[in-house]
Scaffold this active site. Structure first.
Site, PDB file in Angstrom:
ATOM      1  N   ARG A   1       0.835  -1.203   0.000  1.00  6.74           N
ATOM      2  CA  ARG A   1       0.000   0.000   0.000  1.00  6.74           C
ATOM      3  C   ARG A   1       0.869   1.251   0.000  1.00  6.74           C
ATOM      4  NH1 ARG A   1      -4.170  -0.847   4.724  1.00  6.74           N
ATOM      5  NH2 ARG A   1      -4.975   1.159   3.986  1.00  6.74           N
TER       6      ARG A   1
ATOM      7  N   ASP B   1      -3.752   7.606   3.648  1.00 11.22           N
ATOM      8  CA  ASP B   1      -2.782   7.873   2.570  1.00 11.22           C
ATOM      9  C   ASP B   1      -2.165   9.279   2.659  1.00 11.22           C
ATOM     10  OD1 ASP B   1      -5.640   8.110   0.300  1.00 11.22           O
ATOM     11  OD2 ASP B   1      -4.750   9.656   1.588  1.00 11.22           O
TER      12      ASP B   1
ATOM     13  N   HIS C   1      -8.064   7.436  11.390  1.00 11.16           N
ATOM     14  CA  HIS C   1      -7.479   6.081  11.401  1.00 11.16           C
ATOM     15  C   HIS C   1      -5.958   6.068  11.251  1.00 11.16           C
ATOM     16  CE1 HIS C   1     -11.690   4.596   9.962  1.00 11.16           C
ATOM     17  NE2 HIS C   1     -11.672   4.866  11.240  1.00 11.16           N
TER      18      HIS C   1
ATOM     19  N   ASN D   1     -21.089   9.980  -4.091  1.00  4.79           N
ATOM     20  CA  ASN D   1     -20.554   8.627  -4.259  1.00  4.79           C
ATOM     21  C   ASN D   1     -20.958   8.104  -5.633  1.00  4.79           C
ATOM     22  OD1 ASN D   1     -20.069   5.717  -3.957  1.00  4.79           O
ATOM     23  ND2 ASN D   1     -19.862   6.168  -1.786  1.00  4.79           N
TER      24      ASN D   1
ATOM     25  N   ALA E   1     -16.239  11.996  -7.087  1.00  6.10           N
ATOM     26  CA  ALA E   1     -15.952  13.190  -6.281  1.00  6.10           C
ATOM     27  C   ALA E   1     -14.992  14.132  -7.004  1.00  6.10           C
ATOM     28  CB  ALA E   1     -15.340  12.758  -4.943  1.00  6.10           C
TER      29      ALA E   1
HETATM   30  C1  BV8 Z   1     -13.688  -0.125  17.308  1.00  7.55           C
HETATM   31  C2  BV8 Z   1      -7.075   1.863   9.105  1.00  7.55           C
HETATM   32  C3  BV8 Z   1     -13.910  -0.667  19.574  1.00  7.55           C
HETATM   33  C4  BV8 Z   1      -6.289   0.623   8.861  1.00  7.55           C
HETATM   34  C5  BV8 Z   1      -9.456   1.268   9.166  1.00  7.55           C
HETATM   35  C6  BV8 Z   1     -20.986  -0.744  15.010  1.00  7.55           C
HETATM   36  C7  BV8 Z   1     -21.657  -1.509  14.103  1.00  7.55           C
HETATM   37  C8  BV8 Z   1     -20.953  -2.529  13.403  1.00  7.55           C
HETATM   38  C9  BV8 Z   1     -19.580  -2.771  13.604  1.00  7.55           C
HETATM   39  C10 BV8 Z   1     -18.933  -2.003  14.510  1.00  7.55           C
HETATM   40  C11 BV8 Z   1     -19.634  -1.012  15.222  1.00  7.55           C
HETATM   41  N1  BV8 Z   1     -18.738  -0.406  16.031  1.00  7.55           N
HETATM   42  C12 BV8 Z   1     -17.509  -0.998  15.870  1.00  7.55           C
HETATM   43  C13 BV8 Z   1     -17.615  -1.981  14.948  1.00  7.55           C
HETATM   44  C14 BV8 Z   1     -16.523  -2.812  14.495  1.00  7.55           C
HETATM   45  C15 BV8 Z   1     -15.673  -2.177  13.383  1.00  7.55           C
HETATM   46  C16 BV8 Z   1     -16.502  -1.945  12.154  1.00  7.55           C
HETATM   47  O1  BV8 Z   1     -16.977  -0.859  11.889  1.00  7.55           O
HETATM   48  N2  BV8 Z   1     -16.623  -3.024  11.368  1.00  7.55           N
HETATM   49  C17 BV8 Z   1     -17.340  -2.906  10.068  1.00  7.55           C
HETATM   50  C18 BV8 Z   1     -16.509  -3.606   9.016  1.00  7.55           C
HETATM   51  C19 BV8 Z   1     -18.690  -3.520  10.173  1.00  7.55           C
HETATM   52  N3  BV8 Z   1     -15.079  -0.925  13.835  1.00  7.55           N
HETATM   53  C20 BV8 Z   1     -13.898  -1.016  14.491  1.00  7.55           C
HETATM   54  O2  BV8 Z   1     -13.308  -2.063  14.731  1.00  7.55           O
HETATM   55  C21 BV8 Z   1     -13.305   0.304  14.971  1.00  7.55           C
HETATM   56  N4  BV8 Z   1     -12.828   0.150  16.317  1.00  7.55           N
HETATM   57  O3  BV8 Z   1     -14.872  -0.179  17.159  1.00  7.55           O
HETATM   58  O4  BV8 Z   1     -13.044  -0.330  18.502  1.00  7.55           O
HETATM   59  C22 BV8 Z   1     -13.200  -0.274  20.741  1.00  7.55           C
HETATM   60  C23 BV8 Z   1     -13.671   0.818  21.416  1.00  7.55           C
HETATM   61  C24 BV8 Z   1     -13.038   1.163  22.606  1.00  7.55           C
HETATM   62  C25 BV8 Z   1     -11.943   0.408  23.047  1.00  7.55           C
HETATM   63  C26 BV8 Z   1     -11.452  -0.673  22.289  1.00  7.55           C
HETATM   64  C27 BV8 Z   1     -12.082  -1.011  21.101  1.00  7.55           C
HETATM   65  C28 BV8 Z   1     -12.042   0.675  14.120  1.00  7.55           C
HETATM   66  C29 BV8 Z   1     -12.421   0.948  12.718  1.00  7.55           C
HETATM   67  C30 BV8 Z   1     -11.178   1.443  11.931  1.00  7.55           C
HETATM   68  C31 BV8 Z   1     -10.450   0.329  11.239  1.00  7.55           C
HETATM   69  N5  BV8 Z   1      -9.354   0.854  10.420  1.00  7.55           N
HETATM   70  N6  BV8 Z   1      -8.401   1.790   8.473  1.00  7.55           N
HETATM   71  C32 BV8 Z   1      -5.849   0.501   7.422  1.00  7.55           C
HETATM   72  O5  BV8 Z   1      -6.233   1.346   6.598  1.00  7.55           O
HETATM   73  O6  BV8 Z   1      -5.096  -0.443   7.153  1.00  7.55           O
HETATM   74  S1  BV8 Z   1     -11.012   1.188   8.427  1.00  7.55           S
HETATM   75  C33 BV8 Z   1     -10.727   1.319   6.714  1.00  7.55           C
HETATM   76  O7  BV8 Z   1     -11.884   0.727   6.119  1.00  7.55           O
HETATM   77  C34 BV8 Z   1     -10.665   2.717   6.158  1.00  7.55           C
HETATM   78  O8  BV8 Z   1      -9.942   3.595   6.966  1.00  7.55           O
HETATM   79  C35 BV8 Z   1     -12.155   3.085   6.063  1.00  7.55           C
HETATM   80  O9  BV8 Z   1     -12.633   3.510   7.307  1.00  7.55           O
HETATM   81  C36 BV8 Z   1     -12.778   1.755   5.753  1.00  7.55           C
HETATM   82  C37 BV8 Z   1     -13.016   1.622   4.286  1.00  7.55           C
HETATM   83  O10 BV8 Z   1     -14.160   2.368   4.008  1.00  7.55           O
HETATM   84  P1  BV8 Z   1     -14.101   3.492   2.843  1.00  7.55           P
HETATM   85  O11 BV8 Z   1     -12.971   4.414   3.098  1.00  7.55           O
HETATM   86  O12 BV8 Z   1     -15.465   4.023   2.728  1.00  7.55           O
HETATM   87  O13 BV8 Z   1     -13.659   2.645   1.548  1.00  7.55           O
HETATM   88  P2  BV8 Z   1     -14.488   1.522   0.747  1.00  7.55           P
HETATM   89  O14 BV8 Z   1     -13.535   0.900  -0.199  1.00  7.55           O
HETATM   90  O15 BV8 Z   1     -15.268   0.666   1.679  1.00  7.55           O
HETATM   91  O16 BV8 Z   1     -15.575   2.376  -0.090  1.00  7.55           O
HETATM   92  C38 BV8 Z   1     -15.159   3.291  -1.058  1.00  7.55           C
HETATM   93  C39 BV8 Z   1     -16.421   4.041  -1.466  1.00  7.55           C
HETATM   94  O17 BV8 Z   1     -16.053   5.035  -2.414  1.00  7.55           O
HETATM   95  C40 BV8 Z   1     -17.474   3.137  -2.136  1.00  7.55           C
HETATM   96  O18 BV8 Z   1     -18.756   3.462  -1.616  1.00  7.55           O
HETATM   97  C41 BV8 Z   1     -17.372   3.517  -3.623  1.00  7.55           C
HETATM   98  O19 BV8 Z   1     -18.622   3.430  -4.271  1.00  7.55           O
HETATM   99  C42 BV8 Z   1     -16.920   4.972  -3.524  1.00  7.55           C
HETATM  100  N7  BV8 Z   1     -16.150   5.494  -4.662  1.00  7.55           N
HETATM  101  C43 BV8 Z   1     -15.233   4.837  -5.426  1.00  7.55           C
HETATM  102  N8  BV8 Z   1     -14.690   5.708  -6.341  1.00  7.55           N
HETATM  103  C44 BV8 Z   1     -15.275   6.930  -6.121  1.00  7.55           C
HETATM  104  C45 BV8 Z   1     -16.202   6.793  -5.045  1.00  7.55           C
HETATM  105  N9  BV8 Z   1     -16.938   7.822  -4.576  1.00  7.55           N
HETATM  106  C46 BV8 Z   1     -16.757   9.053  -5.184  1.00  7.55           C
HETATM  107  N10 BV8 Z   1     -15.870   9.259  -6.200  1.00  7.55           N
HETATM  108  C47 BV8 Z   1     -15.124   8.236  -6.703  1.00  7.55           C
HETATM  109  N11 BV8 Z   1     -14.269   8.468  -7.714  1.00  7.55           N
END
Ligand code: BV8
Length: 246
Positions: free
Chosen positions: A71, A105, A120, A216, A234
């Site tokens: 990455r 990034d 993050h 999006n 975007a």
């Molecule tokens: C925590 C860093 C607890 C690492 C990342 C509530 C409900 C359900 C689950 C949970 C909840 N609360 C917590 C959870 C668990 C979990 C979670 O959310 N799981 C999900 C999968 C269900 N959350 C956690 O674990 C968080 N921590 O809760 O800790 C705690 C609390 C106290 C004490 C101890 C513990 C931590 C979450 C962070 C994880 N780290 N990144 C790394 O990068 O290596 S998350 C990582 O994934 C990214 O940072 C980002 O957040 C996510 C990806 O999402 P997007 O950025 O949106 O990217 P994606 O590819 O999914 O989508 C891209 C979008 O762009 C698409 O919609 C596409 O259509 C669109 N697109 C594409 N091209 C374009 C476009 N739009 C416009 N223009 C374009 N050109």
């Protein structure tokens, strides 16, 4: 008609004192950075969620570091695109403007965005896996001289200074993001709105009266929650909104 939507959001932005933008990987897609869930979301056969955890690192630090090195390589040659530049310009023009990013990034940083909230962490910062007390340090070497890299203070394993799934976000970032949900306009740009707590800020801003917009290329779980949807890239739509502000 997309034009009406562009005029509407421009009108709201012109009248707004406080504007908050949440960004995700989609904002960096046009810069060639692989998204998490899009086509580039898979590395070899691994899902991002399987590698971005402390358990995965505990199990196989070399594998996880190979993924982060890959990455870093992909991002090293990436440049901020028009979406990053418009948001950076707005951050310089409007004191009540905040960008909250999930991206690691640092392209928003390179675009010169003021008041950026990084939820993050960063691919370009490392910390000590053992937690020896050494403060996180910046390293932009591509390739990294040694894999896995070691902590310069205790000689133990270093880890990427990013927030892994199951780990808490930095409290300062959470506090800044929650404060920024008190705004007149909240834009959710390029995020799949599935990762929490980042995905909770839209509803929070809405509950505090903000006019909410999603930009999006695809529908997301947030699409039917917002006041206005601008469907498209975007890097094309944000400059079109900006033109309407001139
Ligand atoms: C925590 C860093 C607890 C690492 C990342 C509530 C409900 C359900 C689950 C949970 C909840 N609360 C917590 C959870 C668990 C979990 C979670 O959310 N799981 C999900 C999968 C269900 N959350 C956690 O674990 C968080 N921590 O809760 O800790 C705690 C609390 C106290 C004490 C101890 C513990 C931590 C979450 C962070 C994880 N780290 N990144 C790394 O990068 O290596 S998350 C990582 O994934 C990214 O940072 C980002 O957040 C996510 C990806 O999402 P997007 O950025 O949106 O990217 P994606 O590819 O999914 O989508 C891209 C979008 O762009 C698409 O919609 C596409 O259509 C669109 N697109 C594409 N091209 C374009 C476009 N739009 C416009 N223009 C374009 N050109």
């Amino acid at each position: 008609m997309i034009e009406d939507g562009l005029d509407l959001v421009a009108g709201r932005l012109r009248r707004a004192r406080r504007v908050t933008v949440l960004t995700g990987a989609g904002v960096s897609a046009a810069s060639g950075v692989p998204t998490f869930r899009g086509a580039g979301g898979l590395w070899r056969s691994f899902r991002s969620e399987d590698l971005a955890t402390a358990q995965a690192f505990e199990r196989d630090p070399a594998l996880v570091w190979e993924w982060y090195a890959w990455r870093r390589e992909a991002v090293a040659s990436a440049r901020p695109n028009a979406a990053h530049h418009v948001l950076a310009a707005w951050s310089r023009r409007c004191s009540g403007f905040v960008v909250i990013t999930q991206n690691v990034d640092d392209l928003h940083v390179h675009a010169g965005t003021l008041g950026l909230v990084r939820l993050h962490g960063s691919l370009w910062e490392l910390s000590c896996w053992r937690g020896c007390g050494a403060p996180p340090w910046r390293n932009e070497d591509v390739p990294l001289p040694e894999l896995p890299p070691l902590c310069p203070s205790c000689g133990g394993l270093a880890r990427p200074a990013v927030v892994w799934f199951g780990e808490a976000l930095p409290s300062a970032a959470i506090d800044a993001a929650e404060a920024a949900c008190e705004c007149d306009v909240f834009l959710s740009v390029g995020t799949s709105s599935v990762v929490y707590p980042a995905a909770s800020f839209l509803a929070r801003a809405r509950s505090r009266g903000a006019f909410t917009v999603e930009i999006n290329t695809e529908p997301t779980p947030a699409t039917d929650q917002v006041d206005l949807v601008l469907a498209g890239p975007a890097d094309e739509l944000l400059p079109q909104v900006d033109q309407r502000l001139a």
